[in-house]
Motif scaffolding. Structure first.
Motif, PDB file in Angstrom:
ATOM      1  N   TYR A 343       0.750  -1.211   0.024  1.00 24.01           N
ATOM      2  CA  TYR A 343       0.214  -0.163   0.149  1.00 24.01           C
ATOM      3  C   TYR A 343       0.756   1.238   0.056  1.00 24.01           C
ATOM      4  O   TYR A 343       2.029   1.140   0.408  1.00 24.01           O
ATOM      5  N   VAL A 344       0.246   2.542  -0.457  1.00 23.66           N
ATOM      6  CA  VAL A 344       1.016   3.544  -0.507  1.00 23.66           C
ATOM      7  C   VAL A 344       0.792   4.404   0.772  1.00 23.66           C
ATOM      8  O   VAL A 344      -0.214   4.302   1.587  1.00 23.66           O
ATOM      9  N   LYS A 345       1.824   4.902   1.373  1.00 22.94           N
ATOM     10  CA  LYS A 345       1.836   6.010   2.515  1.00 22.94           C
ATOM     11  C   LYS A 345       1.892   7.442   2.280  1.00 22.94           C
ATOM     12  O   LYS A 345       2.294   7.672   0.983  1.00 22.94           O
ATOM     13  N   GLY A 346       1.533   8.266   3.003  1.00 22.86           N
ATOM     14  CA  GLY A 346       1.738   9.748   2.926  1.00 22.86           C
ATOM     15  C   GLY A 346       0.504  10.391   2.177  1.00 22.86           C
ATOM     16  O   GLY A 346       0.821  11.460   1.617  1.00 22.86           O
ATOM     17  N   LEU A 347      -0.645   9.763   2.268  1.00 21.42           N
ATOM     18  CA  LEU A 347      -1.690  10.401   1.496  1.00 21.42           C
ATOM     19  C   LEU A 347      -2.516  11.164   2.556  1.00 21.42           C
ATOM     20  O   LEU A 347      -2.886  10.624   3.730  1.00 21.42           O
ATOM     21  N   PRO A 348      -2.810  12.215   1.951  1.00 20.20           N
ATOM     22  CA  PRO A 348      -3.592  13.375   3.040  1.00 20.20           C
ATOM     23  C   PRO A 348      -4.606  12.806   3.468  1.00 20.20           C
ATOM     24  O   PRO A 348      -5.585  12.163   2.886  1.00 20.20           O
ATOM     25  N   ILE A 349      -5.389  13.049   4.831  1.00 18.38           N
ATOM     26  CA  ILE A 349      -6.544  12.745   5.529  1.00 18.38           C
ATOM     27  C   ILE A 349      -7.317  13.812   5.649  1.00 18.38           C
ATOM     28  O   ILE A 349      -6.638  14.658   6.217  1.00 18.38           O
ATOM     29  N   SER A 350      -8.580  13.749   5.171  1.00 20.33           N
ATOM     30  CA  SER A 350      -9.478  14.985   5.578  1.00 20.33           C
ATOM     31  C   SER A 350     -10.745  14.509   6.476  1.00 20.33           C
ATOM     32  O   SER A 350     -10.921  13.519   6.442  1.00 20.33           O
ATOM     33  N   GLY A 351     -11.526  15.419   6.885  1.00 22.60           N
ATOM     34  CA  GLY A 351     -12.632  15.040   7.757  1.00 22.60           C
ATOM     35  C   GLY A 351     -12.664  14.554   8.921  1.00 22.60           C
ATOM     36  O   GLY A 351     -13.743  14.212   9.470  1.00 22.60           O
ATOM     37  N   LEU A 352     -11.358  14.565   9.577  1.00 24.71           N
ATOM     38  CA  LEU A 352     -11.280  14.284  10.946  1.00 24.71           C
ATOM     39  C   LEU A 352     -12.113  15.156  12.012  1.00 24.71           C
ATOM     40  O   LEU A 352     -12.595  14.631  12.845  1.00 24.71           O
ATOM     41  N   VAL A 353     -12.109  16.546  11.757  1.00 23.78           N
ATOM     42  CA  VAL A 353     -13.007  17.509  12.639  1.00 23.78           C
ATOM     43  C   VAL A 353     -14.528  17.024  12.506  1.00 23.78           C
ATOM     44  O   VAL A 353     -15.100  17.024  13.242  1.00 23.78           O
ATOM     45  N   GLU A 354     -14.767  16.763  11.079  1.00 21.93           N
ATOM     46  CA  GLU A 354     -16.052  16.545  10.930  1.00 21.93           C
ATOM     47  C   GLU A 354     -16.665  15.290  11.405  1.00 21.93           C
ATOM     48  O   GLU A 354     -17.883  15.328  11.955  1.00 21.93           O
ATOM     49  N   ALA A 355     -15.567  14.264  11.510  1.00 22.84           N
ATOM     50  CA  ALA A 355     -16.047  13.026  12.054  1.00 22.84           C
ATOM     51  C   ALA A 355     -16.342  13.193  13.562  1.00 22.84           C
ATOM     52  O   ALA A 355     -17.425  12.491  14.271  1.00 22.84           O
ATOM     53  N   ASP A 356     -15.267  14.108  14.365  1.00 26.24           N
ATOM     54  CA  ASP A 356     -15.494  14.407  15.715  1.00 26.24           C
ATOM     55  C   ASP A 356     -17.210  14.887  15.866  1.00 26.24           C
ATOM     56  O   ASP A 356     -17.788  14.782  17.111  1.00 26.24           O
ATOM     57  N   GLN A 357     -17.375  15.820  14.977  1.00 22.13           N
ATOM     58  CA  GLN A 357     -18.725  16.780  15.374  1.00 22.13           C
ATOM     59  C   GLN A 357     -19.885  15.583  15.198  1.00 22.13           C
ATOM     60  O   GLN A 357     -20.890  16.085  15.662  1.00 22.13           O
ATOM     61  N   VAL A 358     -19.780  14.364  14.516  1.00 22.46           N
ATOM     62  CA  VAL A 358     -21.037  13.540  14.206  1.00 22.46           C
ATOM     63  C   VAL A 358     -21.063  12.914  15.541  1.00 22.46           C
ATOM     64  O   VAL A 358     -22.189  12.372  15.743  1.00 22.46           O
ATOM     65  N   GLY A 359     -20.049  12.741  16.295  1.00 26.65           N
ATOM     66  CA  GLY A 359     -20.006  12.033  17.675  1.00 26.65           C
ATOM     67  C   GLY A 359     -19.417  10.833  17.952  1.00 26.65           C
ATOM     68  O   GLY A 359     -19.594  10.423  18.927  1.00 26.65           O
ATOM     69  N   VAL A 360     -18.539  10.644  17.073  1.00 24.07           N
ATOM     70  CA  VAL A 360     -17.794   9.296  17.099  1.00 24.07           C
ATOM     71  C   VAL A 360     -16.420   9.609  17.763  1.00 24.07           C
ATOM     72  O   VAL A 360     -15.926  10.784  17.697  1.00 24.07           O
ATOM     73  N   THR A 361     -15.639   8.764  18.014  1.00 20.30           N
ATOM     74  CA  THR A 361     -14.259   8.748  18.431  1.00 20.30           C
ATOM     75  C   THR A 361     -13.475   8.173  17.497  1.00 20.30           C
ATOM     76  O   THR A 361     -13.473   7.002  17.090  1.00 20.30           O
ATOM     77  N   VAL A 362     -12.415   8.659  16.915  1.00 20.04           N
ATOM     78  CA  VAL A 362     -11.511   8.323  15.980  1.00 20.04           C
ATOM     79  C   VAL A 362     -10.036   7.946  16.371  1.00 20.04           C
ATOM     80  O   VAL A 362      -9.528   8.734  17.030  1.00 20.04           O
TER      81      VAL A 362
END
Length: 422
Positions: A343-362
């Motif tokens: 697999y490839v490494k170093g790919l940007p991740i988005s949406g972590l703040v939005e996931a927090d707002q849904v109420g999940v724990t990442v």
């Protein structure tokens, strides 16, 4: 209390997340840690989990009061022994006790001595002898590398051709390095697989709520085995009667046998079980918290984690009433495309703040910061999205709502976590 978590994966993030909730915590550190843990603890990325001398030196310099060791490799390497020798309290088994995971042949020896129900087996260090054994039994078999192989040393072989290939990969081609120089060959057990994590103080052993992992990469339990694509807890198939039988026939005899051998097990004993028609049988033991099961079990634990650990270290676990809140928890793993292969490494991740707002724990499992300070992928299993709810369906709905918020190129996950319970 100053606490150090050893490791940098999703399990360690969950341990840190639970530890920081303790009323006893003053300062939390992790080595090497990860970007998720770094949101509420000090991370030391220059100290690898397997760097025994480095971990002891770090704990000494920081004035650490308690070390919690996450991964299996540092346990097998004797990190708890070294910390204890330095006068630093550590939660996890000694190297001798951790052999129950570090050597599958040794684990079978312990189970046989203790009368613990498990699959029939034979073990070999000679390739030709092992080959002759499987050729005399052309049906399905399980071939396991004896040593630690990062969760990749087990292959369920449907026929003789698959068994020959698995045996050759382990013993001739060195697919698992020295871990595969000895193999255990087992009968195939049929039934539902369940993970039971249990606290032990060397004499007393107490179960946590049972979880079920999803090992196969694809939905419907298809595709190659992985380190785990998600987990949920509790498991409806694991009844109170089963729990009592596992306590009496598996956990207590195993802890007693290890103590009898002069290697008392203090830490988290993980029993991977198959619920067969003849009752629960042990597939394997691990000497630490499971991953991804911990991320679904600890959110349901009502007790203060540090208080339970302290009771284990002081041999008074019998005084603790383990309590778990009602409802369910689920952890959905987001993996890199190609996992468990390349697999490839170093790919940007988005949406972590939005996931927090849904109420999940990442929980971060394989992430890092790039040179611009952005969180990027850094492993096969990248993130675990955890949610709780009054029912499994509720927890799943919230978890997948969180999954939808998170994006990275090649994001891969299973949409059927918990399907057996549903």
């Amino acid at each position: 209390m100053k606490v150090l978590i050893v490791g940098g994966g999703g399990r360690e993030h969950a341990l840190a997340w639970k530890a920081i909730q303790s009323r006893h915590i003053d300062e939390l550190h992790a080595a090497p840690g990860n970007p998720g843990i770094g949101r509420f603890a000090w991370c030391h990325p220059d100290v690898e989990a397997t760097d025994v001398a480095g971990q002891v030196d770090l704990a000494r310099r920081l004035g650490i009061d308690l070390v919690i060791v996450g991964p299996e490799a540092p346990l097998a390497a004797g990190l708890v022994d070294a910390l204890t020798a330095a006068g630093i309290p550590a939660f996890g088994p000694t190297a001798a006790a951790a052999r129950i995971e570090a050597s599958k042949a040794y684990a079978k020896e312990v189970m046989t001595a203790a009368g613990v129900p498990t699959a029939a087996y034979a073990d070999f260090t000679d390739y030709q002898q092992a080959l002759a054994y499987i050729e005399a039994r052309p049906g399905p078999v399980v071939i396991k590398a004896d040593g630690l192989a990062a969760g990749k040393g087990v292959q369920v072989c449907a026929d003789l051709d698959e068994a020959r290939a698995a045996l050759r990969a382990a013993m001739v081609e060195g697919a698992f390095d020295q871990a595969g120089s000895r193999v255990v060959i087992e009968e195939v057990l049929e039934g539902q697989e369940v993970s039971v994590l249990a606290f032990s103080d060397g004499r007393t052993v107490k179960q946590m709520v049972a979880a079920q992992d999803h090992k196969r990469a694809g939905e419907g339990d298809t595709g190659p085995n992985t380190g785990g694509m998600g987990a949920y807890a509790p498991v409806p198939a694991y009844t109170a009667d089963m729990a009592e039988a596992v306590q009496r026939r598996i956990l207590e005899p195993t802890i007693a046998e290890l103590a009898r051998r002069g290697t008392p097990f203090v830490g988290c004993l993980f029993a991977g079980l198959m619920l067969t028609a003849d009752g629960p049988k042990v597939i394997e033991f691990n000497a630490r918290f499971g991953d991804p099961e911990t991320q679904a079990v600890l959110p349901l634990l009502e007790n203060d984690l540090l208080e339970v650990i302290q009771a284990c270290l002081e041999a008074r676990l019998h005084e603790v009433d383990l309590r778990f809140r009602p409802g369910a928890a689920v952890n959905v793993v987001l993996a890199s495309a190609g996992y468990p292969g390349k697999y490839v490494k170093g790919l940007p991740i988005s949406g972590l703040v939005e996931a927090d707002q849904v109420g999940v724990t990442v929980f971060h499992a394989g992430t890092a910061f790039n040179e611009d300070g952005q969180v990027v992928t850094a492993g096969g299993r990248v993130l675990g999205v955890m949610a709780t709810g009054p029912t499994l369906r509720d927890a799943l709905a919230m978890a997948y709502a969180g999954v939808d918020q998170i994006q990275f190129e090649g994001k891969t996950y299973r949409r059927d976590i918990g399907w057996r319970a549903l």
